[in-house]
Design an enzyme around this catalytic site. Structure first.
Site, PDB file in Angstrom:
ATOM      1  N   ASP A  21       0.726  -1.293   0.064  1.00 39.18           N
ATOM      2  CA  ASP A  21       0.034   0.195   0.096  1.00 39.18           C
ATOM      3  C   ASP A  21       0.868   1.259  -0.136  1.00 39.18           C
ATOM      4  OD1 ASP A  21      -2.192   1.395   0.062  1.00 39.18           O
ATOM      5  OD2 ASP A  21      -2.710   1.445   2.259  1.00 39.18           O
ATOM      6  N   ASN A  69     -10.882  -2.449  -5.532  1.00 41.41           N
ATOM      7  CA  ASN A  69     -10.011  -1.511  -6.153  1.00 41.41           C
ATOM      8  C   ASN A  69     -10.478  -1.333  -7.761  1.00 41.41           C
ATOM      9  OD1 ASN A  69      -6.754  -2.421  -5.161  1.00 41.41           O
ATOM     10  ND2 ASN A  69      -8.183  -0.856  -4.409  1.00 41.41           N
TER      11      ASN A  69
HETATM   12  C1  IPE Z   1      -5.265  -2.696  -0.355  1.00 39.01           C
HETATM   13  O1  IPE Z   1      -4.901  -1.209  -0.431  1.00 39.01           O
HETATM   14  C2  IPE Z   1      -5.353  -3.274  -1.660  1.00 39.01           C
HETATM   15  C3  IPE Z   1      -3.899  -3.373  -2.172  1.00 39.01           C
HETATM   16  C4  IPE Z   1      -2.754  -3.164  -1.508  1.00 39.01           C
HETATM   17  C5  IPE Z   1      -3.865  -3.959  -3.434  1.00 39.01           C
HETATM   18  P1  IPE Z   1      -6.113  -0.386  -0.557  1.00 39.01           P
HETATM   19  O2  IPE Z   1      -5.451   1.120  -0.719  1.00 39.01           O
HETATM   20  O3  IPE Z   1      -7.101  -0.619  -1.438  1.00 39.01           O
HETATM   21  O4  IPE Z   1      -6.911  -0.223   1.148  1.00 39.01           O
HETATM   22  P2  IPE Z   1      -7.723   0.745   1.673  1.00 39.01           P
HETATM   23  O5  IPE Z   1      -8.768   1.352   0.727  1.00 39.01           O
HETATM   24  O6  IPE Z   1      -6.730   1.896   2.133  1.00 39.01           O
HETATM   25  O7  IPE Z   1      -8.427  -0.250   2.795  1.00 39.01           O
HETATM   26  C1  IPE Z   2      -1.519   0.129  -3.461  1.00 32.67           C
HETATM   27  O1  IPE Z   2      -1.313   1.839  -3.510  1.00 32.67           O
HETATM   28  C2  IPE Z   2      -1.832  -0.349  -4.797  1.00 32.67           C
HETATM   29  C3  IPE Z   2      -3.158  -0.529  -5.406  1.00 32.67           C
HETATM   30  C4  IPE Z   2      -4.065  -0.780  -4.326  1.00 32.67           C
HETATM   31  C5  IPE Z   2      -3.396  -1.103  -6.442  1.00 32.67           C
HETATM   32  P1  IPE Z   2      -2.553   2.612  -3.414  1.00 32.67           P
HETATM   33  O2  IPE Z   2      -2.887   3.068  -4.893  1.00 32.67           O
HETATM   34  O3  IPE Z   2      -3.652   2.214  -2.537  1.00 32.67           O
HETATM   35  O4  IPE Z   2      -1.828   3.963  -2.761  1.00 32.67           O
HETATM   36  P2  IPE Z   2      -2.386   5.051  -1.817  1.00 32.67           P
HETATM   37  O5  IPE Z   2      -2.880   4.076  -0.572  1.00 32.67           O
HETATM   38  O6  IPE Z   2      -3.564   5.697  -2.388  1.00 32.67           O
HETATM   39  O7  IPE Z   2      -1.361   5.900  -1.255  1.00 32.67           O
HETATM   40 MG    MG Z   3      -3.943   2.726  -0.389  1.00 30.15          MG
END
Ligand code: IPE
Ligand code: IPE
Ligand code: MG
Length: 245
Positions: A21, A69
């Site tokens: 994340d 996502n």
């Molecule tokens: C969790 O991250 C999913 C992945 C790392 C692929 P998110 O960014 O989607 O999670 P939330 O929304 O902060 O819980």
């Molecule tokens: C994790 O990084 C990757 C995916 C969930 C695909 P994020 O895209 O959630 O990055 P933040 O949490 O917005 O910084």
């Molecule tokens: Mg995230």
């Protein structure tokens, strides 16, 4: 880049789950686009994957795209799916050279055909390797996985007969996407968020969890080693008391 040597560990997790994340926030802080953040995130996965294999860790499962996502803006979703396809194409020979067994878990019904084709090809090509297992969770959600397992069990019962009270934990386990993977020993989540976001709920009931402040693109070998050193010192009691272990 700074050379970091690999320390020796006395006790390593057999299966690590990575919640990668913070790509978006890292990108924003660096004046880059979210997609550029995801690209840097891919680099980190390569780095950590190679180190895990070098250390002899057998299973690495990385959360690359959750079932939730899909709700992100279309261009980000499309960018991520394209990135996945390009990464698999680019790394294809490396999987074979380095004997990496690659698997995907999740619901792929919305994954574009071109990406799905290369995913299947990579699984097929590496199916006989058994020393290092890299699993990517794509369109994955834990509740969806358990629901799917229950559906499969009920379909079987409908066909072959049987009683609901015969269903046991092993039956559920056997119908999960991860049916051929062991439980997760350690989950690492980067970027400071302290939640699991629908990642491997069944498999993580006794996982150790490490929440790391750094966003995924900034997570390095030393950070990884620190988490592993911390894991060594944890006492996993599984509900028992210390003396019984
Ligand atoms: C969790 O991250 C999913 C992945 C790392 C692929 P998110 O960014 O989607 O999670 P939330 O929304 O902060 O819980
Ligand atoms: C994790 O990084 C990757 C995916 C969930 C695909 P994020 O895209 O959630 O990055 P933040 O949490 O917005 O910084
Ligand atoms: Mg995230």
């Amino acid at each position: 880049m700074k050379k970091v040597s690999t320390p020796s560990f006395t006790k390593l997790p057999r299966h690590i789950g990575l919640i990668m994340d913070g790509n978006g926030r890292w990108a924003k802080g660096s004046g880059l686009t979210r997609l550029q953040g995801h690209k840097r995130g891919r680099k980190t996965l390569q780095l950590i994957g190679e180190e895990a294999q070098r250390l002899g860790i057998q299973y690495l499962t990385a959360y690359a795209f959750s079932s939730e996502n899909w709700l992100r803006p279309k261009d980000e979703v499309f960018g991520l799916m394209t990135l996945l396809r390009e990464s698999l194409q680019r790394e294809f020979d490396k999987f074979t050279e380095r004997k990496i067994r690659i698997r995907f878990i999740g619901d792929f019904s919305k994954v574009p055909d071109k990406t799905l084709t290369i995913m299947k090809k990579a699984e097929e090509q590496t199916r006989d390797f058994d020393r290092f297992h890299l699993t990517l969770a794509i369109g994955y959600g834990g509740r969806q996985e358990i629901t799917h397992a229950v559906q499969k069990l009920l379909e079987k019962m409908h066909k072959d007969g049987g009683s609901p009270s015969d269903i046991n934990e092993a039956d559920i386990q056997a119908n999960l996407y991860t049916h051929d993977l062991p439980d997760v020993d350690l989950i690492i989540r980067t970027s400071g968020e302290q939640r699991l976001s629908n990642f491997l709920p069944w498999q993580s009931v006794y996982s150790e969890i490490s929440f790391v402040q750094k966003p995924w693109p900034a997570f390095g070998l030393e950070d990884f080693h620190r988490v592993l050193a911390d894991f060594q010192n944890r006492e996993r009691r599984y509900g028992k008391i210390s003396e019984q272990l």
